[in-house]
Design a protein around this motif. Structure first.
Motif, PDB file in Angstrom:
ATOM      1  N   UNK A 196      45.466  31.913  48.513  1.00 33.22           N
ATOM      2  CA  UNK A 196      44.418  31.932  47.255  1.00 33.22           C
ATOM      3  C   UNK A 196      43.274  32.823  47.688  1.00 33.22           C
ATOM      4  N   UNK A 197      42.948  33.165  49.026  1.00 35.11           N
ATOM      5  CA  UNK A 197      41.787  33.881  49.399  1.00 35.11           C
ATOM      6  C   UNK A 197      42.302  35.553  49.143  1.00 35.11           C
ATOM      7  N   UNK A 198      43.487  35.627  49.386  1.00 33.65           N
ATOM      8  CA  UNK A 198      43.878  37.163  49.366  1.00 33.65           C
ATOM      9  C   UNK A 198      44.065  37.313  47.578  1.00 33.65           C
ATOM     10  N   UNK A 199      44.588  36.320  46.749  1.00 35.43           N
ATOM     11  CA  UNK A 199      44.552  36.694  45.520  1.00 35.43           C
ATOM     12  C   UNK A 199      42.985  36.682  44.720  1.00 35.43           C
ATOM     13  N   UNK A 200      42.354  36.085  45.341  1.00 36.14           N
ATOM     14  CA  UNK A 200      40.960  36.116  44.829  1.00 36.14           C
ATOM     15  C   UNK A 200      40.072  37.363  45.126  1.00 36.14           C
ATOM     16  N   UNK A 201      40.469  38.057  46.288  1.00 32.12           N
ATOM     17  CA  UNK A 201      39.914  39.123  46.807  1.00 32.12           C
ATOM     18  C   UNK A 201      40.749  40.215  45.893  1.00 32.12           C
ATOM     19  N   UNK A 202      41.845  40.355  45.692  1.00 32.44           N
ATOM     20  CA  UNK A 202      42.605  41.090  44.781  1.00 32.44           C
ATOM     21  C   UNK A 202      42.002  41.244  43.350  1.00 32.44           C
ATOM     22  N   UNK A 203      41.836  39.828  42.679  1.00 29.04           N
ATOM     23  CA  UNK A 203      41.339  39.756  41.207  1.00 29.04           C
ATOM     24  C   UNK A 203      39.813  40.485  41.488  1.00 29.04           C
ATOM     25  N   UNK A 204      39.029  40.350  42.377  1.00 26.99           N
ATOM     26  CA  UNK A 204      37.556  40.558  42.395  1.00 26.99           C
ATOM     27  C   UNK A 204      37.722  42.273  42.475  1.00 26.99           C
ATOM     28  N   UNK A 205      38.665  42.877  43.137  1.00 24.56           N
ATOM     29  CA  UNK A 205      38.713  44.370  43.436  1.00 24.56           C
ATOM     30  C   UNK A 205      39.228  45.069  42.116  1.00 24.56           C
ATOM     31  N   UNK A 206      39.983  44.168  41.418  1.00 20.66           N
ATOM     32  CA  UNK A 206      40.633  44.966  40.045  1.00 20.66           C
ATOM     33  C   UNK A 206      39.651  45.502  38.960  1.00 20.66           C
ATOM     34  N   UNK A 207      38.618  44.539  38.744  1.00 23.65           N
ATOM     35  CA  UNK A 207      37.478  45.358  37.640  1.00 23.65           C
ATOM     36  C   UNK A 207      36.954  46.517  38.187  1.00 23.65           C
ATOM     37  N   UNK A 208      36.744  46.467  39.499  1.00 24.23           N
ATOM     38  CA  UNK A 208      36.085  47.686  40.052  1.00 24.23           C
ATOM     39  C   UNK A 208      37.002  48.931  39.805  1.00 24.23           C
ATOM     40  N   UNK A 209      38.274  48.681  39.908  1.00 29.83           N
ATOM     41  CA  UNK A 209      39.234  49.939  39.946  1.00 29.83           C
ATOM     42  C   UNK A 209      39.226  50.320  38.448  1.00 29.83           C
ATOM     43  N   UNK A 210      39.345  49.249  37.437  1.00 35.18           N
ATOM     44  CA  UNK A 210      39.501  49.516  36.081  1.00 35.18           C
ATOM     45  C   UNK A 210      38.273  50.311  35.593  1.00 35.18           C
ATOM     46  N   UNK A 211      37.225  49.922  35.819  1.00 34.77           N
ATOM     47  CA  UNK A 211      35.774  50.389  35.577  1.00 34.77           C
ATOM     48  C   UNK A 211      35.787  51.920  35.851  1.00 34.77           C
ATOM     49  N   UNK A 212      36.204  52.277  37.362  1.00 33.37           N
ATOM     50  CA  UNK A 212      36.419  53.682  37.825  1.00 33.37           C
ATOM     51  C   UNK A 212      37.367  54.540  37.025  1.00 33.37           C
ATOM     52  N   UNK A 213      38.371  53.917  36.461  1.00 36.61           N
ATOM     53  CA  UNK A 213      39.408  54.675  35.961  1.00 36.61           C
ATOM     54  C   UNK A 213      38.856  54.808  34.534  1.00 36.61           C
ATOM     55  N   UNK A 214      38.227  54.050  33.824  1.00 36.12           N
ATOM     56  CA  UNK A 214      37.936  54.015  32.152  1.00 36.12           C
ATOM     57  C   UNK A 214      36.559  54.974  32.098  1.00 36.12           C
TER      58      UNK A 214
END
Length: 242
Positions: A196-214
């Protein structure tokens, strides 16, 4: 005649000392048995084990094995003691078996290591770990699991029991087994929390990656032409001479 009497006296004293030594019970040293857990080979969940506390009655300076009797009173074995620090043995046994069950070598005993950020912290309080000639090995403990932010995720009381044949050696074997089973139960509780902690960390990192890509790239501006004044024809000017 005095010399033979002196030799006889020395011989009698030596015999009395030898007989006293032969009557003194031999103390056997024991350590907890960790079994043969396999060494993990992957980067599984990061776990901080500790703080781990033992009941006061188990932390004896003489390191004698504590014996529990049918009426509940405690005594110490006269011929059996722990070979080293019991708490250190418990720490190492739990650490090795947790690493095996979680298939992770990212397990560190408390207080941790510089830069180590655990997915889960295990706080463990062992309130009972004993046995007796006629009493089974019993372990009673409470664990608390903390997430990455230090928030309490789970708290549980547990009691485990293992029979034995009565000898000190078999009592130590039984106590080792209940500790191994404790590590197995802990691993079952840790695994979903770590995922659960690993999934939460991955979900938190995803918006940052999307923002940088967009984010659009800034268009290069054309070079600026320097402002040069435009020459204009001058009016006819009369010049007077004197």
């Amino acid at each position: 005649m005095r010399f033979p009497r002196f030799r006889l006296l020395v011989l009698l004293v030596a015999l009395s000392l030898l007989s006293a030594c032969s009557l003194r019970p031999t103390t056997t040293l024991y350590r907890l048995d960790s079994g043969n857990p396999e060494t993990p080979e992957r980067n599984g969940p990061a776990v901080l084990l500790g703080p781990l506390t033992l009941a006061d009655y188990l932390q004896r300076e003489d390191a004698l094995l504590v014996q529990r009797h049918e009426d509940g009173h405690l005594s110490t074995a006269s011929d059996a003691r722990w070979a080293g620090d019991l708490k250190a043995d418990v720490d190492q046994l739990l650490l090795r078996h947790l690493a095996w069950h979680l298939d992770s070598h990212r397990l560190v005993p408390e207080p941790g290591a510089p830069g180590f950020k655990p997915d889960v912290q295990v706080q463990l309080n062992i309130t009972r770990l004993d046995s007796g000639p006629q009493q089974p090995a019993v372990l009673e403990a409470q664990w608390r699991l903390l997430d990455r932010r230090g928030h309490l995720s789970e708290s549980r009381l547990i009691r485990l029991q293992e029979p034995h044949q009565g000898s000190s050696a078999d009592q130590v074997r039984a106590q080792s087994l209940v500790l191994q089973r404790l590590a197995e139960r802990l691993a079952v509780a840790i695994r979903p929390l770590a995922e659960q902690q690993a999934q939460a960390a991955a979900a938190a990192a995803e918006p940052r990656r999307s923002t940088r890509a967009a984010a659009p790239k800034a268009q290069a501006k054309p070079p600026r032409t320097p402002d040069i004044p435009i020459a204009t024809p001058t009016r006819n000017v009369e010049v007077f001479r004197f």
